[in-house]
Enzyme design. Structure first.
Site: not given
Ligand code: SER
Length: 317
Positions: A8, A11-13, A34, A139, A143
């Site tokens: 990933g 991605g953002q992070l 990715d 999601y 997690k």
């Molecule tokens: N930033 C994420 C989301 O909004 C939260 O883990 O899904």
């Protein structure tokens, strides 16, 4: 010798963390992966679909990987569009990372969790580390299950897997995709471009958030802490700041007094309503020395300064 695989990584992070890991461990010791690698990416990269265990194993063996940061996942809002597919992808990628790591003796793994693990049964203010987790999104469910699976692999196989429950992450370097907290990044882009902002959450929706610099420090600090300091093997609560759309709007207005916001809540409001207002992260502070640096106004100043530079560059090109 440390050889890190980041999944990933676009991605953002991933975009920001990969760069930081390259700085820390050397550009040749970090392998970004990715489904799509941005043309601007500098370093070693592989196109990798982590749902394919053979492809993952091949990359791990080829580069003699010793650590994996498994960031690939479908986030909260996008995940609701196709719940079963989201579950499949989020769980399969995690199982593949765990199994390949077990078979090939990977020394350390990072598994990001999220405030999405919390649901209706929490105390919303200063949410404790271990409440009853009843997430509302797929999601969040993936997690929550993931936290228990990494704890299981740690206990059963002695694997060193570490995790943080990330708040909404705000940075100028990259855009989020498909999350409920994404508004808090977009609002800055609109302000700098001097456009109005349509907010998909109500004005008073308080959520835990964190500035990118803080989240990167926290992640690296957690991964570098001595193993005996990591006493929570599901996932650590982590807090940066908490604010509402109205508060971030007011913070931006100090710099852009003419900035306008309209509130048009959509399905993401229900998701946000099920999440905490603020988080108790005292365990992270006690166990491995976590300390956030940015508050809302400091973050606003940096976001606006950096985005102004960014759009200026874009216009020049
Ligand atoms: N930033 C994420 C989301 O909004 C939260 O883990 O899904």
């Amino acid at each position: 010798m440390v050889k890190i695989l980041v999944t990933g990584s676009s991605g953002q992070l991933g975009t920001v963390l990969t760069k930081e890991l390259q700085k820390k461990y050397g550009i040749n010791n970090v392998i970004a992966s990715d489904l799509i690698i941005k043309p601007t990416f500098k370093g070693i990269s592989e196109i990798l679909d982590v749902t394919n265990i053979d492809a993952l194993e091949k990359v791990v063996l080829q580069y003699k990987i010793t650590q994996i940061y498994h960031l690939a996942a479908i986030l909260s809002a996008k995940g609701e569009i196709n719940p079963l597919r989201t579950w499949d992808i989020n769980m399969k990628t995690l199982f593949n990372v765990l199994e390949v790591s077990r078979l090939h003796n990977i020394k350390k793994i990072f598994h990001p969790s999220s405030i999405a693990v919390f649901g209706d049964e929490i105390e919303k203010i200063n949410t404790p580390q271990a409440p009853n987790l009843t997430p509302l999104t797929v999601y969040g469910m993936s997690k929550t299950a993931g936290e228990n699976w990494v704890n299981y692999y740690h206990k059963k196989y002695g694997m060193d897997i570490r995790s943080i429950r990330y708040p909404g992450v705000i940075g100028y370097q990259s855009l989020p995709g498909g999350g409920t907290t994404d508004y808090a990044v977009e609002i800055y882009h609109k302000a700098v471009k001097e456009e109005n902002f349509d907010c998909f959450l109500e004005a008073s929706t308080m959520l835990p958030m964190i500035f990118m610099d803080d989240v990167i420090s926290a992640t690296i600090q957690l991964m570098e802490a001595p193993s005996e300091n990591i006493k929570i093997r599901t996932s650590y609560n982590l807090a940066g700041m908490s604010f509402t759309p109205e508060q971030v709007y007011e913070s931006i207005k100090k710099i852009y007094p003419d900035f306008k916001i309209n509130y048009q809540p959509d399905f993401r409001q229900d998701i946000a309503n099920s999440w905490p207002d603020s988080i108790d992260d005292s365990a992270a502070k006690r166990h491995w020395g976590w300390k956030p640096r940015y508050d809302l106004d400091e973050m606003t100043n940096v976001m606006i300064e950096k985005l102004k530079e960014y759009y200026h560059l874009e216009i020049k090109i």
